[in-house]
Design a protein around this motif. Structure first.
Motif, short mmCIF file in Angstrom:
data_model
loop_
_atom_site.label_atom_id
_atom_site.label_comp_id
_atom_site.label_asym_id
_atom_site.label_seq_id
_atom_site.Cartn_x
_atom_site.Cartn_y
_atom_site.Cartn_z
N TRP A 1 47.46 11.90 71.23
CA TRP A 1 48.09 13.26 70.71
C TRP A 1 46.74 14.18 70.09
CZ3 TRP A 1 50.22 17.37 70.20
CH2 TRP A 1 49.82 18.17 69.31
N ILE A 2 45.50 13.51 70.07
CA ILE A 2 44.45 14.37 69.79
C ILE A 2 43.80 14.55 71.11
CG2 ILE A 2 41.87 14.29 69.26
CD1 ILE A 2 42.95 12.09 66.89
N PHE A 3 43.87 14.08 72.08
CA PHE A 3 43.62 14.40 73.47
C PHE A 3 44.40 15.58 73.97
CE2 PHE A 3 44.20 13.89 78.08
CZ PHE A 3 42.81 14.43 78.59
N THR A 4 45.89 15.31 73.84
CA THR A 4 46.94 16.50 74.19
C THR A 4 46.77 17.68 73.56
OG1 THR A 4 48.43 14.57 75.16
CG2 THR A 4 49.46 16.81 74.59
N GLY A 5 46.69 17.41 72.18
CA GLY A 5 46.68 18.79 71.34
C GLY A 5 45.38 19.57 71.69
N SER A 6 44.34 18.83 71.87
CA SER A 6 43.04 19.40 72.26
C SER A 6 43.08 20.44 73.39
CB SER A 6 41.90 18.75 71.97
OG SER A 6 41.73 17.97 71.19
N LEU B 1 47.29 26.95 65.44
CA LEU B 1 48.27 26.03 64.72
C LEU B 1 48.21 24.73 65.48
CD1 LEU B 1 51.31 28.43 64.50
CD2 LEU B 1 49.50 27.91 62.75
N VAL B 2 48.04 24.57 66.75
CA VAL B 2 47.92 23.29 67.37
C VAL B 2 46.74 22.64 66.93
CG1 VAL B 2 47.65 22.24 69.53
CG2 VAL B 2 48.97 24.09 69.51
N TRP B 3 45.42 23.20 66.55
CA TRP B 3 44.28 22.68 66.16
C TRP B 3 44.71 21.96 64.61
CZ3 TRP B 3 41.06 20.74 68.92
CH2 TRP B 3 40.61 21.54 70.22
N ILE B 4 45.35 22.60 64.07
CA ILE B 4 45.59 22.05 62.62
C ILE B 4 46.28 20.57 62.86
CG2 ILE B 4 47.29 22.29 60.46
CD1 ILE B 4 46.69 25.44 61.05
N GLY B 5 47.36 20.63 63.93
CA GLY B 5 48.00 19.32 63.99
C GLY B 5 47.00 18.50 64.43
N VAL B 6 46.13 18.76 65.33
CA VAL B 6 45.11 17.84 65.62
C VAL B 6 44.28 17.17 64.68
CG1 VAL B 6 43.11 17.57 67.39
CG2 VAL B 6 44.92 18.67 68.07
N ASP B 7 43.99 18.20 63.75
CA ASP B 7 43.04 17.76 62.58
C ASP B 7 43.72 16.89 61.52
OD1 ASP B 7 40.93 19.38 63.52
OD2 ASP B 7 41.55 21.06 62.38
N ILE B 8 45.10 16.95 61.51
CA ILE B 8 45.83 16.10 60.52
C ILE B 8 45.94 14.58 60.94
CG2 ILE B 8 48.35 15.81 59.83
CD1 ILE B 8 48.75 18.79 59.63
N VAL B 9 45.94 14.52 62.25
CA VAL B 9 45.81 13.36 62.94
C VAL B 9 44.20 12.68 63.01
CG1 VAL B 9 46.34 11.74 64.67
CG2 VAL B 9 48.15 13.73 64.06
N GLY B 10 43.63 13.59 63.19
CA GLY B 10 42.28 13.10 63.76
C GLY B 10 41.26 12.72 62.51
N VAL B 11 41.56 13.21 61.28
CA VAL B 11 40.74 12.77 60.21
C VAL B 11 40.85 11.52 59.96
CG1 VAL B 11 40.29 13.24 57.56
CG2 VAL B 11 40.54 15.22 59.33
N GLY C 1 39.60 22.06 59.76
CA GLY C 1 40.90 22.30 59.16
C GLY C 1 40.80 23.66 58.58
N ALA C 2 40.10 23.80 57.50
CA ALA C 2 39.86 24.98 56.74
C ALA C 2 39.62 26.14 57.46
CB ALA C 2 38.64 24.75 55.52
N PHE C 3 38.42 25.82 58.54
CA PHE C 3 38.18 26.96 59.34
C PHE C 3 38.97 27.94 60.26
CE2 PHE C 3 36.14 28.40 63.13
CZ PHE C 3 35.21 29.50 62.74
N VAL C 4 40.09 26.53 60.71
CA VAL C 4 41.09 27.03 61.81
C VAL C 4 42.12 27.83 61.03
CG1 VAL C 4 43.23 25.85 62.65
CG2 VAL C 4 40.81 25.12 63.24
N LEU C 5 42.41 27.64 59.80
CA LEU C 5 43.42 28.31 59.02
C LEU C 5 42.76 29.62 58.84
CD1 LEU C 5 44.56 25.94 55.83
CD2 LEU C 5 45.90 27.13 57.72
N TRP C 6 41.43 29.84 58.50
CA TRP C 6 40.91 31.21 58.34
C TRP C 6 41.12 31.78 59.91
CZ3 TRP C 6 34.84 31.84 58.77
CH2 TRP C 6 34.62 33.30 58.45
#
Length: 253
Positions: free
Chosen positions: A165-170, A186-196, A215-220
């Motif tokens: 998923w990290i590969f695909t989402g990225s 928003l896709v990056w947020i999904g990647v971060d949730i799994v990646g951490v 994650g924080a940066f992506v929201l910003w």
């Protein structure tokens, strides 16, 4: 070559854990690239490519004998994908910025493209993907994750489903950034949730910490792009300025 090898293998020990400096530096380049992407600056792409090259050697831990000694094929593969897509994004944004500079020069002939680079001209205009593009993104996300999970399992990847998923989402997020789709944040947020959790469990602590920062940066970044998108949409919908009659009006007492 010995000096280069020493630099590549240099480590930092924190809490008894050995961490490669190139993992820290590679993630720093990635963070700089994300910041440049939020600002819609063309230099975000080449900066990101340098970070990708460093992190590629980090996540093939079994091949390059990193302290973790683990192979995360999804994480390593996405660095290659990042570099390929980044060259496309670099070209795409460069062409868009050149077109913007030409338009700016034609609108204001007093501005020189050579002497005044017009930093206010951005490389891409944020916008939502169409319904068809969103459906295609979701279908690709599901199919690619399942296929990659099977491939990574056969290769012996550590944590193949999350890695897939990290590969695909990225891949989706990077392509969306190149196209100027606001959804890519928003896709990056999904990647971060799994990646951490994946990276913490595997012992890639700098990358896990950077994922939290991302994650924080992506929201910003998402809200910055959303604000820009709404501002530009409002400007486009605004009625043309009505010419004001310059004839003097009587003063009322």
């Amino acid at each position: 070559m010995d000096l280069l090898t020493q630099l590549l293998n240099a480590t930092l020990t924190i809490g008894g854990a050995s961490i490669l400096w190139r993992e820290i530096i590679g993630n720093a380049f990635g963070l700089a690239s994300a910041f440049g992407g939020m600002r819609r600056m063309v230099w975000a792409w080449p900066i990101g490519i340098v970070g990708n090259a460093l992190l590629f050697t980090v996540f093939l831990g079994g091949v390059f004998h990193t302290p973790q000694n683990l192979d995360l094929y999804g994480q390593a593969g996405r660095q290659v994908m990042f570099m390929i897509v980044s060259f496309y994004g670099w070209w795409n944004w460069s062409q868009a910025r050149k077109a913007g500079l030409r338009e700016s020069h034609e609108t204001d002939p007093s501005r020189s493209i050579v002497s005044e680079p017009a930093e206010d001209v951005k490389a891409v205009q944020p916008h939502w993907a169409s319904t068809r593009e969103r459906v295609s993104m979701v279908a690709f996300a599901v199919i690619s994750t399942l296929v990659c999970a099977w491939i990574f399992t056969q290769l012996g990847s550590w944590g193949p489903l999350a890695d897939a998923w990290i590969f695909t989402g990225s891949m989706l997020a990077t392509y969306g950034m190149a196209r100027g789709w606001t959804e890519f944040w928003l896709v990056w947020i999904g990647v971060d949730i799994v990646g951490v959790p994946l990276l913490l469990t595997a012992g890639y602590y700098p990358s896990a910490v950077l994922y939290l920062v991302y994650g924080a940066f992506v929201l910003w970044g998402f809200f910055v792009w959303l604000k820009v998108q709404r501002t530009e949409a409002a400007a486009a919908d605004a009625p043309a300025d009505v010419e004001v009659n310059a004839e003097p009006q009587p003063v009322r007492h």
